[in-house]
Design an enzyme around this catalytic site. Structure first.
Site, PDB file in Angstrom:
ATOM      1  N   LYS A  91     -11.983  10.555  10.800  1.00  0.00           N
ATOM      2  CA  LYS A  91     -10.933  10.235  11.780  1.00  0.00           C
ATOM      3  C   LYS A  91      -9.600  10.917  11.451  1.00  0.00           C
ATOM      4  O   LYS A  91      -8.958  11.468  12.332  1.00  0.00           O
ATOM      5  CB  LYS A  91     -10.658   8.724  11.837  1.00  0.00           C
ATOM      6  CG  LYS A  91     -11.788   7.868  12.329  1.00  0.00           C
ATOM      7  CD  LYS A  91     -11.331   6.435  12.537  1.00  0.00           C
ATOM      8  CE  LYS A  91     -10.668   5.821  11.313  1.00  0.00           C
ATOM      9  NZ  LYS A  91     -11.605   5.579  10.181  1.00  0.00           N
ATOM     10  N   ARG A 110      -7.505  -2.950  13.341  1.00  0.00           N
ATOM     11  CA  ARG A 110      -8.651  -3.156  12.456  1.00  0.00           C
ATOM     12  C   ARG A 110      -9.258  -4.540  12.639  1.00  0.00           C
ATOM     13  O   ARG A 110     -10.316  -4.814  12.077  1.00  0.00           O
ATOM     14  CB  ARG A 110      -8.209  -3.012  11.005  1.00  0.00           C
ATOM     15  CG  ARG A 110      -8.462  -1.632  10.418  1.00  0.00           C
ATOM     16  CD  ARG A 110      -7.947  -1.663   9.011  1.00  0.00           C
ATOM     17  NE  ARG A 110      -8.520  -0.716   8.108  1.00  0.00           N
ATOM     18  CZ  ARG A 110      -8.038   0.518   7.911  1.00  0.00           C
ATOM     19  NH1 ARG A 110      -7.047   0.973   8.615  1.00  0.00           N
ATOM     20  NH2 ARG A 110      -8.580   1.283   6.999  1.00  0.00           N
ATOM     21  N   ARG A 119     -14.024  -1.830   1.660  1.00  0.00           N
ATOM     22  CA  ARG A 119     -13.462  -1.276   2.891  1.00  0.00           C
ATOM     23  C   ARG A 119     -14.545  -1.076   3.936  1.00  0.00           C
ATOM     24  O   ARG A 119     -14.336  -1.358   5.122  1.00  0.00           O
ATOM     25  CB  ARG A 119     -12.719   0.025   2.584  1.00  0.00           C
ATOM     26  CG  ARG A 119     -11.405  -0.236   1.833  1.00  0.00           C
ATOM     27  CD  ARG A 119     -10.916   0.983   1.081  1.00  0.00           C
ATOM     28  NE  ARG A 119     -10.574   2.055   1.974  1.00  0.00           N
ATOM     29  CZ  ARG A 119     -10.715   3.346   1.685  1.00  0.00           C
ATOM     30  NH1 ARG A 119     -11.203   3.711   0.508  1.00  0.00           N
ATOM     31  NH2 ARG A 119     -10.374   4.252   2.556  1.00  0.00           N
TER      32      ARG A 119
HETATM   33  P1  AMP Z   1      -6.753   3.937   5.799  1.00  0.00           P
HETATM   34  O1  AMP Z   1      -5.956   5.097   5.322  1.00  0.00           O
HETATM   35  O2  AMP Z   1      -6.733   3.784   7.278  1.00  0.00           O
HETATM   36  O3  AMP Z   1      -8.151   3.922   5.247  1.00  0.00           O
HETATM   37  O4  AMP Z   1      -6.034   2.634   5.233  1.00  0.00           O
HETATM   38  C1  AMP Z   1      -5.907   2.413   3.844  1.00  0.00           C
HETATM   39  C2  AMP Z   1      -5.650   0.957   3.555  1.00  0.00           C
HETATM   40  O5  AMP Z   1      -4.436   0.539   4.182  1.00  0.00           O
HETATM   41  C3  AMP Z   1      -6.701  -0.009   4.073  1.00  0.00           C
HETATM   42  O6  AMP Z   1      -7.807  -0.137   3.195  1.00  0.00           O
HETATM   43  C4  AMP Z   1      -5.899  -1.310   4.186  1.00  0.00           C
HETATM   44  O7  AMP Z   1      -5.683  -1.881   2.912  1.00  0.00           O
HETATM   45  C5  AMP Z   1      -4.545  -0.786   4.665  1.00  0.00           C
HETATM   46  N1  AMP Z   1      -4.441  -0.752   6.137  1.00  0.00           N
HETATM   47  C6  AMP Z   1      -4.247   0.350   6.911  1.00  0.00           C
HETATM   48  N2  AMP Z   1      -4.205   0.043   8.220  1.00  0.00           N
HETATM   49  C7  AMP Z   1      -4.388  -1.304   8.281  1.00  0.00           C
HETATM   50  C8  AMP Z   1      -4.468  -2.235   9.341  1.00  0.00           C
HETATM   51  N3  AMP Z   1      -4.355  -1.839  10.628  1.00  0.00           N
HETATM   52  N4  AMP Z   1      -4.675  -3.533   9.031  1.00  0.00           N
HETATM   53  C9  AMP Z   1      -4.783  -3.946   7.759  1.00  0.00           C
HETATM   54  N5  AMP Z   1      -4.732  -3.125   6.715  1.00  0.00           N
HETATM   55  C10 AMP Z   1      -4.537  -1.807   6.947  1.00  0.00           C
END
Ligand code: AMP
Length: 194
Positions: A13, A88, A145
């Site tokens: 993504k 999410r 995750r």
């Molecule tokens: P990502 O880069 O999208 O994989 O996000 C990394 C981490 O940020 C995730 O594993 C969550 O801990 C946190 N995070 C990012 N976006 C969200 C969201 N919309 N809701 C909750 N936690 C988030």
């Protein structure tokens, strides 16, 4: 054009969001990148969320909704956005609906990045851990995750299918160029439908 990307970690993504953003001149809004920037800058928010990210847990909905509301209000998002990593949870999806209604906008298309092979997702996350040194790409955090994705986020595909009917499935287990070509084709259709 208001574009939402849904899909598990490692489905590409972020990579595709950056290409769409460059091609169509709209910002890539990644809540994960925003949180990592807060952590890197040592802000109060960054200190609050660091251990949550490292464990692979989800930051509380209220915090995330506030962050996204502020981001969508910035000038560069007025013509559209590629949203990656938010919503999410169902609560976040409902909050996003309300925010978009307030500003008289809606999601033009929801792309679902599909990869059936979980081994491929883990391999891609592992490679990213080596390339970028992300602190949440440890085996335990990756497992957490992915589990959270399937439990909390995957149901949103059905939510958008029933409330909007604008979900487009993308075969994400291919090369970056192949996936981008498929996205472009779908975006042309969306533009034609207007
Ligand atoms: P990502 O880069 O999208 O994989 O996000 C990394 C981490 O940020 C995730 O594993 C969550 O801990 C946190 N995070 C990012 N976006 C969200 C969201 N919309 N809701 C909750 N936690 C988030």
């Amino acid at each position: 054009m208001n574009i939402l990307l849904l899909g598990p970690q490692g489905s590409g993504k972020g990579t595709q969001a950056k290409r769409i953003a460059a091609e169509y001149g709209i910002p890539h809004i990644s809540t994960g990148e925003m949180l990592r920037a807060e952590i890197a800058a040592g802000t109060e928010l960054g200190r609050e969320v660091q251990s949550i990210l490292d464990a692979g847990d989800l930051v509380p909905d209220e915090t995330m909704v506030d962050i996204l509301r502020a981001r969508l209000a910035q000038d560069d998002a007025s013509e559209g956005f590629v949203l990656d990593g938010f919503p999410r949870t169902m609560a976040q999806a409902e909050a996003l609906d309300a925010m978009l209604r307030e500003i008289g906008r809606d999601l033009d298309v929801v792309f679902e990045f599909q990869i059936a092979d979980e081994g491929m997702l883990v391999d891609r996350m592992t490679k990213r851990a080596q390339d970028e040194g992300r602190t949440d790409d440890t085996p335990a955090a990756m497992r957490k995750r992915l589990d959270l994705y399937y439990r909390e986020t995957a149901p949103l595909v059905e939510y958008y299918r029933t409330t909007r009917g604008n979900v487009v499935g993308i075969h994400a287990a291919r090369t970056v160029n192949e996936v981008f070509a498929e996205l472009q084709q779908a975006l042309e259709q969306v533009a034609v439908r207007g």
